[in-house]
Design a protein around this motif. Structure first.
Motif, PDB file in Angstrom:
ATOM      1  N   THR A 139       0.692  -1.186   0.252  1.00  0.00           N
ATOM      2  CA  THR A 139       0.317  -0.142  -0.339  1.00  0.00           C
ATOM      3  C   THR A 139       0.277   1.284   0.123  1.00  0.00           C
ATOM      4  O   THR A 139       0.354   2.584  -0.404  1.00  0.00           O
ATOM      5  N   THR A 140       2.235   1.298   0.140  1.00  0.00           N
ATOM      6  CA  THR A 140       2.773   2.397   0.487  1.00  0.00           C
ATOM      7  C   THR A 140       4.580   2.060  -0.482  1.00  0.00           C
ATOM      8  O   THR A 140       4.834   0.980  -1.164  1.00  0.00           O
ATOM      9  N   ALA A 141       4.730   3.729  -0.753  1.00  0.00           N
ATOM     10  CA  ALA A 141       5.879   3.791  -1.795  1.00  0.00           C
ATOM     11  C   ALA A 141       6.971   3.657  -0.999  1.00  0.00           C
ATOM     12  O   ALA A 141       7.670   2.633  -1.601  1.00  0.00           O
ATOM     13  N   SER A 142       7.059   3.719  -0.205  1.00  0.00           N
ATOM     14  CA  SER A 142       8.133   3.097   0.945  1.00  0.00           C
ATOM     15  C   SER A 142       8.173   1.789   0.947  1.00  0.00           C
ATOM     16  O   SER A 142       9.658   0.595   0.311  1.00  0.00           O
ATOM     17  N   GLY A 143       7.420   0.548   0.815  1.00  0.00           N
ATOM     18  CA  GLY A 143       6.542  -0.333   0.603  1.00  0.00           C
ATOM     19  C   GLY A 143       7.163  -1.589  -0.162  1.00  0.00           C
ATOM     20  O   GLY A 143       8.019  -2.150  -0.669  1.00  0.00           O
ATOM     21  N   ALA A 197      -2.696   3.999   0.695  1.00  0.00           N
ATOM     22  CA  ALA A 197      -3.112   3.682   2.116  1.00  0.00           C
ATOM     23  C   ALA A 197      -3.602   4.762   3.112  1.00  0.00           C
ATOM     24  O   ALA A 197      -4.389   4.210   3.685  1.00  0.00           O
ATOM     25  N   ILE A 198      -3.639   5.183   2.430  1.00  0.00           N
ATOM     26  CA  ILE A 198      -4.249   6.192   2.820  1.00  0.00           C
ATOM     27  C   ILE A 198      -5.410   7.328   1.988  1.00  0.00           C
ATOM     28  O   ILE A 198      -4.169   8.023   0.674  1.00  0.00           O
ATOM     29  N   GLU A 199      -6.436   7.395   1.744  1.00  0.00           N
ATOM     30  CA  GLU A 199      -7.184   8.446   0.838  1.00  0.00           C
ATOM     31  C   GLU A 199      -7.144   9.955   0.630  1.00  0.00           C
ATOM     32  O   GLU A 199      -6.772  10.461   1.222  1.00  0.00           O
ATOM     33  N   GLY A 200      -6.117  10.115  -0.737  1.00  0.00           N
ATOM     34  CA  GLY A 200      -6.433  11.106  -0.498  1.00  0.00           C
ATOM     35  C   GLY A 200      -4.691  11.848  -0.179  1.00  0.00           C
ATOM     36  O   GLY A 200      -4.667  12.800  -0.921  1.00  0.00           O
ATOM     37  N   LEU A 201      -3.949  10.234  -0.139  1.00  0.00           N
ATOM     38  CA  LEU A 201      -2.196  10.917  -0.047  1.00  0.00           C
ATOM     39  C   LEU A 201      -1.238  10.996  -1.235  1.00  0.00           C
ATOM     40  O   LEU A 201      -1.317   8.919  -1.091  1.00  0.00           O
ATOM     41  N   TRP A 202      -0.434  11.315  -1.731  1.00  0.00           N
ATOM     42  CA  TRP A 202       0.043  10.802  -2.655  1.00  0.00           C
ATOM     43  C   TRP A 202       1.457  10.328  -1.616  1.00  0.00           C
ATOM     44  O   TRP A 202       1.803  11.637  -1.324  1.00  0.00           O
ATOM     45  N   ALA A 203       2.303   9.612  -2.190  1.00  0.00           N
ATOM     46  CA  ALA A 203       4.088   9.971  -1.941  1.00  0.00           C
ATOM     47  C   ALA A 203       4.481   8.572  -2.875  1.00  0.00           C
ATOM     48  O   ALA A 203       4.468   8.144  -3.563  1.00  0.00           O
ATOM     49  N   VAL A 204       5.940   9.323  -2.611  1.00  0.00           N
ATOM     50  CA  VAL A 204       7.060   8.848  -3.167  1.00  0.00           C
ATOM     51  C   VAL A 204       7.949   8.088  -2.496  1.00  0.00           C
ATOM     52  O   VAL A 204       8.194   9.094  -1.441  1.00  0.00           O
ATOM     53  N   GLY A 205       8.490   6.921  -2.492  1.00  0.00           N
ATOM     54  CA  GLY A 205       9.926   6.820  -1.949  1.00  0.00           C
ATOM     55  C   GLY A 205      11.055   5.679  -2.813  1.00  0.00           C
ATOM     56  O   GLY A 205      10.203   5.268  -3.634  1.00  0.00           O
ATOM     57  N   LYS A 206      12.380   5.887  -2.214  1.00  0.00           N
ATOM     58  CA  LYS A 206      12.803   5.088  -2.848  1.00  0.00           C
ATOM     59  C   LYS A 206      14.511   4.566  -2.012  1.00  0.00           C
ATOM     60  O   LYS A 206      14.397   5.170  -0.830  1.00  0.00           O
TER      61      LYS A 206
END
Length: 265
Positions: A139-143, A197-206
């Protein structure tokens, strides 16, 4: 509260931990509150609370139970024991200055994702700490950024253990889609989550790696999805890429190891 499979754990320990989570969720609770929330007899709840209080995990104030300050020390220990703590905290501070989005550093632990450094607003609410932390990897960019660096067999083990629960309507729901997206993450060098993961939340992870090529975790930026367009996304990816390069370089210098890393684990 999330239901847990207690078939492989000690029931008495599980009950004590559930009471800790009830206290957190209720932001302090009376004996009657905890008996009602847990479905246990007051005498049973009282015995668990006495044990937790004896070891500093619970305190009683005006006939209400609260979590003890010992948890602060435990959290500090978890964060400070990491050899890269200073570098991670400096990376978060730099990203927070350069970006309007929220920055954090997350790790995979036990097949799920925990934010270890950073100051994410939504993580301060008791309900999030009970039900929302840790996150599932899909569900997450980090994951996704982290497990994209894992061999397929390890990712499959995590999926077999936790499944692919749909946190929102946008969450990845099939193994085929997950592995396709992980391949895309490897090709482009970063991962995204758009309301998954959370409605309305955008994320980027590396992903961030050690000099030996092991995955430490992931540096991430997150914010409201409505504020993200192609130009903003490109700028955040560039910031994140530079931060990861600096992080990995400084870790290499800390160990006095040659740069270049190793093979994907």
């Amino acid at each position: 509260m999330t239901k847990r499979d207690t078939g492989r754990v000690l029931k008495t320990t599980a009950l004590s931990l559930q009471l800790v989570e009830h206290i957190l969720e209720l932001e302090g609770a009376s004996l009657a509150d905890l008996a009602e929330a847990s479905g246990l007899a007051k005498s049973t709840v009282h015995s668990h609370l006495n044990t937790l209080a004896e070891y500093g995990y619970v305190v009683s104030e005006d006939n209400r139970y609260h979590l003890g300050a010992k948890f602060c020390h435990l959290g500090d220990y978890v964060r400070t024991r990491k050899e890269y703590r200073r570098i991670a905290e400096e990376a978060i501070a730099h990203l927070s200055q350069e970006s309007a989005l929220e920055a954090d550093f997350a790790v995979e632990e036990g097949g799920r994702i925990v934010s270890l450094y950073g100051d994410l607003d939504f993580t301060n609410f008791p309900q999030f700490l009970v039900d929302g932390s840790p996150f599932h990897i899909h569900t997450t960019a980090s994951g996704k950024a982290i497990v994209a660096e894992y061999p397929r067999e390890r990712v499959q083990e995590i999926v077999d253990r936790w499944g692919l629960p749909a946190t929102t309507e946008r969450s990845i729901s099939t193994e085929e889609k997950l592995f396709d997206e992980l391949q895309q993450v490897r090709e482009q060098g970063y991962a995204e989550s758009d309301g998954e993961a959370i409605e309305g939340l955008w994320a980027v992870g590396k992903a961030v790696k050690s000099p030996r090529g092991e995955v430490y975790g992931s540096l991430n930026l997150s914010g409201p999805a409505y504020a993200i367009d192609d130009e903003t996304k490109a700028a955040q990816v560039e910031l994140l890429t530079k931060a990861v390069e600096t992080f990995e370089r400084e870790v290499t210098e800390m160990y006095g190891a040659p740069s270049g890393g190793g093979e994907r684990i």
